[in-house]
Design a protein around this motif. Structure first.
Motif, short mmCIF file in Angstrom:
data_model
loop_
_atom_site.label_atom_id
_atom_site.label_comp_id
_atom_site.label_asym_id
_atom_site.label_seq_id
_atom_site.Cartn_x
_atom_site.Cartn_y
_atom_site.Cartn_z
N THR A 141 -7.61 -14.32 -4.06
CA THR A 141 -7.93 -13.12 -4.96
C THR A 141 -6.61 -12.35 -5.04
N ARG A 179 -1.34 -9.61 -6.90
CA ARG A 179 0.06 -9.89 -6.83
C ARG A 179 0.56 -10.03 -8.13
N ARG A 224 -9.09 -3.00 -10.20
CA ARG A 224 -10.04 -3.75 -9.84
C ARG A 224 -11.04 -3.98 -10.75
N ARG A 239 -10.31 -8.86 0.20
CA ARG A 239 -10.45 -7.67 1.07
C ARG A 239 -11.94 -6.96 0.72
N ARG A 275 -7.95 3.43 1.20
CA ARG A 275 -7.82 3.67 -0.47
C ARG A 275 -9.35 3.91 -0.56
#
Ligand code: DC
Length: 224
Positions: free
Chosen positions: A32, A37, A106, A127, A184
């Protein structure tokens, strides 16, 4: 479908281990990070400041991102163009880390990830796969290793691909990305409560793969 979440910091060996384990078990391997990227690359190509939401968010409606699998290898298609090589450049890594901190980015990538997981027995590497994307994954693995060991591995990989880099730069880059990714506000990097934590610092790739395969084979029948 059987979904395995595999999360952890950059360079812990998630992709190498999950790719091999997936091949051994006949699962699809989904990276993912490549999605973030691709958005990073799209922003860089437009000359945008990748930390600036006001510049990055308006381009999302212009993007079409697809993952295709050719001979078991994942390819990332950005508006019809295969950008699989370009997304691996070091500047794309930092741009990905920047755009991945934006909640809207996201959210934009959520459906695509859900769709792939719903259609395939897969290892999904990221992540926040175990914490946010696939909270009901049958198995969650958090694969980690020390920053120095991860930097050494990433350095060897980049040099092996013919990308000239300095070890110290790679290490600083990893430390900075770890900080960004775990501090974050949205979906920070952290192990899911029900994840199995695997430290690969002193394990060979084969040892990690064997452990991962063993964990998948131990998933109880009623969860499959
Ligand atoms: O795994 P990678 O190095 O290709 O990921 C690139 C960046 O994307 C990384 O800095 C964190 C971000 N990322 C994320 O926030 N969530 C994911 N599921 C995957 C990657």
């Amino acid at each position: 479908m059987i979904n395995i979440a595999i999360d952890g910091p950059s360079g812990a060996g998630k992709s190498s281990a999950a790719k091999l384990a997936a091949a051994r078990l006949g699962y699809v391997y989904v990276d993912t990070g490549a999605l973030y990227r691709a958005i990073g690359v799209a922003a860089l190509r437009r000359g945008l400041t990748t930390t600036d939401k006001e510049q990055v968010l308006p381009i999302l409606p212009e993007l079409d991102i697809q993952l295709t699998f050719i001979d078991g290898e994942q390819h990332v298609i950005l508006n019809g163009e295969d950008v699989s090589k370009e997304i691996r450049l070091p500047e794309a890594s930092m741009a990905a880390s920047d755009v991945s901190a934006m909640a809207e980015v996201r959210e934009y990538l959520l459906d695509l990830q859900h769709k792939i997981a719903a259609e395939n027995n897969c290892f999904m590497d990221g992540r926040d796969i175990g914490t946010v994307i696939l909270p009901h994954a049958q198995l969650k693995i958090f694969l980690t290793a020390s920053a120095e060991i991860r930097a050494r591995r990433r350095y060897d990989e980049l040099i092996g691909r013919g990308t000239p880099v300095e070890y110290e730069t790679v290490l600083q880059d990893i430390i900075q990305r770890d900080y960004n990714d775990s501090h974050r506000e949205v979906a920070p990097l952290k192990p899911a409560e029900d994840s199995v934590i695997l430290d690969s610092s002193y394990l060979t790739l084969e040892e990690v793969v064997a452990k991962v395969v063993e964990l998948v084979e131990a998933i109880p029948e009623e969860k499959k």
